[in-house]
Design a protein around this motif. Structure first.
Motif, PDB file in Angstrom:
ATOM      1  N   ARG A 202     -61.971  63.890 -23.775  1.00  0.00           N
ATOM      2  CA  ARG A 202     -61.139  64.643 -22.823  1.00  0.00           C
ATOM      3  C   ARG A 202     -61.993  65.182 -21.671  1.00  0.00           C
ATOM      4  O   ARG A 202     -61.573  65.147 -20.510  1.00  0.00           O
ATOM      5  N   ASP A 203     -63.190  65.673 -21.994  1.00  0.00           N
ATOM      6  CA  ASP A 203     -64.064  66.190 -20.943  1.00  0.00           C
ATOM      7  C   ASP A 203     -64.530  65.080 -20.003  1.00  0.00           C
ATOM      8  O   ASP A 203     -64.589  65.274 -18.779  1.00  0.00           O
ATOM      9  N   MET A 204     -64.860  63.914 -20.583  1.00  0.00           N
ATOM     10  CA  MET A 204     -65.281  62.787 -19.748  1.00  0.00           C
ATOM     11  C   MET A 204     -64.164  62.389 -18.782  1.00  0.00           C
ATOM     12  O   MET A 204     -64.398  62.167 -17.585  1.00  0.00           O
ATOM     13  N   LEU A 205     -62.956  62.314 -19.289  1.00  0.00           N
ATOM     14  CA  LEU A 205     -61.812  61.963 -18.444  1.00  0.00           C
ATOM     15  C   LEU A 205     -61.640  62.968 -17.314  1.00  0.00           C
ATOM     16  O   LEU A 205     -61.451  62.594 -16.156  1.00  0.00           O
ATOM     17  N   ASP A 206     -61.689  64.243 -17.663  1.00  0.00           N
ATOM     18  CA  ASP A 206     -61.501  65.288 -16.647  1.00  0.00           C
ATOM     19  C   ASP A 206     -62.595  65.220 -15.579  1.00  0.00           C
ATOM     20  O   ASP A 206     -62.318  65.375 -14.384  1.00  0.00           O
ATOM     21  N   ASP A 207     -63.831  65.003 -16.024  1.00  0.00           N
ATOM     22  CA  ASP A 207     -64.947  64.983 -15.071  1.00  0.00           C
ATOM     23  C   ASP A 207     -64.867  63.778 -14.136  1.00  0.00           C
ATOM     24  O   ASP A 207     -65.102  63.908 -12.922  1.00  0.00           O
ATOM     25  N   ILE A 208     -64.541  62.596 -14.683  1.00  0.00           N
ATOM     26  CA  ILE A 208     -64.432  61.406 -13.828  1.00  0.00           C
ATOM     27  C   ILE A 208     -63.262  61.559 -12.864  1.00  0.00           C
ATOM     28  O   ILE A 208     -63.373  61.243 -11.675  1.00  0.00           O
ATOM     29  N   GLU A 209     -62.133  62.060 -13.368  1.00  0.00           N
ATOM     30  CA  GLU A 209     -60.976  62.258 -12.482  1.00  0.00           C
ATOM     31  C   GLU A 209     -61.325  63.226 -11.360  1.00  0.00           C
ATOM     32  O   GLU A 209     -60.980  62.988 -10.189  1.00  0.00           O
ATOM     33  N   SER A 210     -62.008  64.319 -11.699  1.00  0.00           N
ATOM     34  CA  SER A 210     -62.387  65.309 -10.687  1.00  0.00           C
ATOM     35  C   SER A 210     -63.267  64.679  -9.618  1.00  0.00           C
ATOM     36  O   SER A 210     -63.081  64.928  -8.416  1.00  0.00           O
ATOM     37  N   TYR A 211     -64.222  63.847 -10.054  1.00  0.00           N
ATOM     38  CA  TYR A 211     -65.097  63.161  -9.098  1.00  0.00           C
ATOM     39  C   TYR A 211     -64.286  62.261  -8.175  1.00  0.00           C
ATOM     40  O   TYR A 211     -64.460  62.281  -6.945  1.00  0.00           O
ATOM     41  N   LEU A 212     -63.395  61.455  -8.748  1.00  0.00           N
ATOM     42  CA  LEU A 212     -62.611  60.506  -7.947  1.00  0.00           C
ATOM     43  C   LEU A 212     -61.664  61.232  -6.991  1.00  0.00           C
ATOM     44  O   LEU A 212     -61.513  60.830  -5.831  1.00  0.00           O
ATOM     45  N   GLN A 213     -61.026  62.283  -7.472  1.00  0.00           N
ATOM     46  CA  GLN A 213     -60.093  63.013  -6.620  1.00  0.00           C
ATOM     47  C   GLN A 213     -60.816  63.637  -5.430  1.00  0.00           C
ATOM     48  O   GLN A 213     -60.271  63.717  -4.333  1.00  0.00           O
ATOM     49  N   ARG A 214     -62.056  64.033  -5.642  1.00  0.00           N
ATOM     50  CA  ARG A 214     -62.800  64.666  -4.546  1.00  0.00           C
ATOM     51  C   ARG A 214     -63.387  63.645  -3.589  1.00  0.00           C
ATOM     52  O   ARG A 214     -63.352  63.827  -2.367  1.00  0.00           O
ATOM     53  N   TRP A 215     -63.963  62.552  -4.119  1.00  0.00           N
ATOM     54  CA  TRP A 215     -64.783  61.682  -3.284  1.00  0.00           C
ATOM     55  C   TRP A 215     -64.093  60.416  -2.793  1.00  0.00           C
ATOM     56  O   TRP A 215     -64.507  59.858  -1.769  1.00  0.00           O
ATOM     57  N   LEU A 216     -63.072  59.936  -3.470  1.00  0.00           N
ATOM     58  CA  LEU A 216     -62.389  58.741  -2.954  1.00  0.00           C
ATOM     59  C   LEU A 216     -61.823  58.959  -1.551  1.00  0.00           C
ATOM     60  O   LEU A 216     -61.898  58.055  -0.709  1.00  0.00           O
ATOM     61  N   PRO A 217     -61.235  60.122  -1.254  1.00  0.00           N
ATOM     62  CA  PRO A 217     -60.775  60.327   0.134  1.00  0.00           C
ATOM     63  C   PRO A 217     -61.904  60.232   1.154  1.00  0.00           C
ATOM     64  O   PRO A 217     -61.676  59.796   2.292  1.00  0.00           O
ATOM     65  N   LYS A 218     -63.131  60.626   0.774  1.00  0.00           N
ATOM     66  CA  LYS A 218     -64.268  60.522   1.692  1.00  0.00           C
ATOM     67  C   LYS A 218     -64.603  59.056   1.973  1.00  0.00           C
ATOM     68  O   LYS A 218     -64.916  58.683   3.113  1.00  0.00           O
ATOM     69  N   PHE A 219     -64.552  58.211   0.914  1.00  0.00           N
ATOM     70  CA  PHE A 219     -64.780  56.785   1.119  1.00  0.00           C
ATOM     71  C   PHE A 219     -63.688  56.199   2.027  1.00  0.00           C
ATOM     72  O   PHE A 219     -63.965  55.378   2.897  1.00  0.00           O
ATOM     73  N   ALA A 220     -62.453  56.624   1.805  1.00  0.00           N
ATOM     74  CA  ALA A 220     -61.344  56.126   2.633  1.00  0.00           C
ATOM     75  C   ALA A 220     -61.524  56.553   4.085  1.00  0.00           C
ATOM     76  O   ALA A 220     -61.250  55.776   5.013  1.00  0.00           O
ATOM     77  N   ASP A 221     -61.991  57.790   4.306  1.00  0.00           N
ATOM     78  CA  ASP A 221     -62.215  58.278   5.671  1.00  0.00           C
ATOM     79  C   ASP A 221     -63.320  57.502   6.377  1.00  0.00           C
ATOM     80  O   ASP A 221     -63.392  57.491   7.606  1.00  0.00           O
TER      81      ASP A 221
END
Length: 286
Positions: free
Chosen positions: A221-240
């Motif tokens: 559960r912690d691994m899932l939360d941490d990866i999701e948090s990373y993606l939610q924060r940084w994927l928009p930066k890659f898109a920008d």
């Protein structure tokens, strides 16, 4: 106008990709001299082609070496003109390429009396390095059947018809080889392994019993939360940063249980946030 530039080492799937693109409505041109690409674009535009028309052009190692070295500058110039231009690069590991040429008895375009197949494959990699370095999407076909390659090209290219960055979540098993075509890789081999539970061994991360087993562990559960948090924060930066494609690898040992479950869960969690999120399990054969 939309332009897809297809390149990659011989035997990696370029011809298959062009056939798929032609089937979905692209006008395809094979083995175009790189120096003629700007001329082709000017000619198409001079004929008043509409913006919705799509073209796919294959550029390979048979080009003049100087043109290949300067190719990144060609692409920059086209984009500065406002052209919707994407570069797809196909590759496979050396062993796979050697096997494919041996099985099909095809002649590699760079072999001659002084250059054997293995040397030609290495030489081709060097010649195409400038193109590979600027690819928007790299597809490693080492683990793909012809049918799987066709489906992947169709899914990823068709997915880019919608605006925004196309994200692919891909589970895989490290013991079957690295995920060379991924932009980000998350290693989940530290999580509890259902493989050691006899009743779960034959199942996959898509099965409810495996999902219940993994969900019951706090580390999962912690691994899932941490990866999701990373993606939610940084994927928009890659898109920008004007990225058209993003491939995210989730790897466990065999690619059957943990990586599949994590990829499935991440897909559910982030697909509402991002326009186009796709899912693929490399080791699961259908």
């Amino acid at each position: 106008m939309r332009l897809l530039i297809i390149s990659g080492r011989s035997g990696s799937g370029k011809s298959t990709a062009l056939n798929v693109l032609e089937d979905i409505g692209f006008t395809c041109i094979d083995n175009l001299p790189a120096s003629l690409l700007p001329t082709l674009i000017r000619q198409v535009r001079s004929h008043g082609e509409k913006d919705e028309n799509s073209y796919a052009v294959s550029i390979d190692a048979r080009n003049d070496q100087d043109d290949l070295q300067e190719f990144p500058d060609f692409v920059v110039a086209l984009r500065q003109q406002g052209l919707d231009c994407e570069l797809l690069y196909f590759d496979a590991d050396e062993g796979t390429l050697l096997k494919r040429f041996s099985e099909t008895r095809r002649k590699h375009p760079l072999t001659d009396d002084q250059t054997d197949l293995r040397a030609a494959i290495d030489q081709e990699s060097e010649l195409l390095a400038p193109i590979a370095s600027i690819a928007d999407l790299t597809i490693d076909s080492s683990h793909l059947s012809l049918h799987q390659l066709r489906d992947l090209v169709k899914k990823r290219v068709a997915g880019r018809e919608s605006p925004g960055m196309a994200v692919l979540l891909q589970s895989f098993g490290f013991k079957h080889g690295p995920a060379n075509d991924c932009d980000l890789v998350f290693d989940v081999r530290c999580l509890p392994n259902p493989h050691w539970n006899q009743s779960l061994r034959a199942l996959t991360g898509q099965d409810e019993a495996v999902a219940e087993f993994l969900s019951g562990h706090e580390d999962v559960r912690d691994m899932l939360d941490d990866i999701e948090s990373y993606l939610q924060r940084w994927l928009p930066k890659f898109a920008d940063d004007n990225r058209s494609y993003m491939t995210i690898g989730i790897g466990c040992t065999g690619g059957q249980h943990r990586s599949v479950f994590i990829a499935e869960q991440l897909h559910q969690r982030i697909e509402a946030t991002f326009n186009n999120v796709q899912l693929r399990h490399r080791e699961l054969r259908k």
